[in-house]
Design an enzyme around this catalytic site. Sequence first.
Site, PDB file in Angstrom:
ATOM      1  N   ASP A   4       0.838  -1.205   0.000  1.00 40.94           N
ATOM      2  CA  ASP A   4       0.000   0.000   0.000  1.00 40.94           C
ATOM      3  C   ASP A   4       0.865   1.244   0.000  1.00 40.94           C
ATOM      4  O   ASP A   4       1.487   1.577   1.009  1.00 40.94           O
ATOM      5  CB  ASP A   4      -0.919  -0.012   1.227  1.00 40.94           C
ATOM      6  CG  ASP A   4      -1.817   1.206   1.294  1.00 40.94           C
ATOM      7  OD1 ASP A   4      -1.957   1.890   0.265  1.00 40.94           O
ATOM      8  OD2 ASP A   4      -2.376   1.473   2.366  1.00 40.94           O
ATOM      9  N   ASP A  41      -1.723   5.604  -5.307  1.00 43.36           N
ATOM     10  CA  ASP A  41      -1.925   4.728  -4.142  1.00 43.36           C
ATOM     11  C   ASP A  41      -2.268   3.310  -4.593  1.00 43.36           C
ATOM     12  O   ASP A  41      -3.376   3.059  -5.069  1.00 43.36           O
ATOM     13  CB  ASP A  41      -3.043   5.300  -3.262  1.00 43.36           C
ATOM     14  CG  ASP A  41      -3.355   4.415  -2.062  1.00 43.36           C
ATOM     15  OD1 ASP A  41      -2.574   3.486  -1.777  1.00 43.36           O
ATOM     16  OD2 ASP A  41      -4.385   4.660  -1.409  1.00 43.36           O
TER      17      ASP A  41
END
Length: 493
Positions: free
Chosen positions: A110, A278
């Site tokens: 992440d 992201d």
Amino acid sequence: MGTPLAAPVLLLLLAGTAGLCRAFFSLPLRVSHPAPRGGSPPAPVVLRPGSGTRQQDNLGGADGLALASDPGGALNFLAMVENLQGDSGRGYYLEMLIGTPPQTLNILVDTGSSNFAVAGVPDPDVTSYFNTELSSTYKSQGIDVTVKYSQGSWTGVLGTDVITIPKGIYGSYTVNIATILESENFFLTGVKWHGILGLAYDALAKMCGAGLPVSGSGTNGGSLVLGGIEPSLYTGDIWYTPIKEEWYYQVEILKLEVGGQNLELDCREYNADKAIVDSGTTLLRLPQKVFSAVVQAIARTSLIQEFSSGFWTGSQLACWDKTERPWSIFPKLSIYLRDENSSRSFRISILPQLYIQPILGIGDNLQCYRFGISPSTNALVIGATVMEGFYVIFDRAQRRVGFAVSPCAEVDGSPVSEIEGPFTTADVASNCVSSVSFHEPVLWIASYALMSLCGIILLVLIILLLVPPRCQHRYTDNDVVNDESSLVRHRWK
């Protein structure tokens, strides 16, 4: 592709997720060799571009490695190829060994968070967890931590232990690790990962620990290359855009096009209140005003305009006969990013195969798809829907994010992503990012300060109400009212 249908055959409630392609990430970072048994870890080593030599660097140096495109054998990037599994719907994850003896867990990658955390107790939605009692090298710090994400949250305890990434940088390393004891909407049904590795900047960290992003589960795969660039994972040139702020990987979006047509929005709308890259976000998320403009443009330029609103909002699936390919009726979507040379830009484009995503098969005849774009209240997020089409480089040392076309970004032998440039930026503002940046930690501090001030004022008011007044004069029938000093005459009786 097949001929398009005049309308979707069926609409269903959203019931699953899936991806189309692999995802490739490359993150230059600081590494150190494993410590000898019983010894202390050596100082980190830094790889320089185009050099196989190693140079000592103290912890106060550059944040990460200079880009190591030719490590000269110091790091084997080929060993990191295909080290990710998962899909855009549930995220991409890698295998990690934690503790002594090692316990194997899948960790979500992440780039939109900065904490490293793993399941520490059994959970109905995870198939495995890290049992700290079975690790002889685990040390608890006794610090309780709670982390909230845009979706989901967890609470746990901070500690340290050794980790090894089998298909990563060679060696074992002692790191801060949070064991998750309670969670809400964090582990989801069907995911195959057991923790999260946050690779963003320290400004986002909600605790003392350092983390790497966790990758979701699925049937596809990809690669997380640590320390440099693997040439076999991209084609063509790498285009770089500067990192505007070092918290998320915040970049500057100049404009969006649907089917080659500019949305004609103020460029600040695309960056309200930030635009980030992201890997932990499954979809392409757009600020509400931008999302509405994109949906209207897609509906206007596609060959099918009569879609239920539930398809655009993500609550319904659109289904076609399996012999049909609906992608031919949807337009290409392009995102313009500012180049390192601020007077130029480049655009990354995704074809409908990336944002009209096959999710569910119904019987022998129907295939259902979801809309891979969703609205956001606080950011434009270039998530897995877009990243699956590219080789993405997070170059912290030189404060930039790079994009190149991924050779795996193909459907039925045709590419589904493009990069083109350079283009002039004469038609956009010189700065599309607000000069005032309210990072989340600053907002937390301000909110806590305001709550404390309100609490103090409330406490004072309660005390004044409860404590009987000592100086108040009580009038009697014998009191004489001085009319000269009273605004109301003879009203005391």
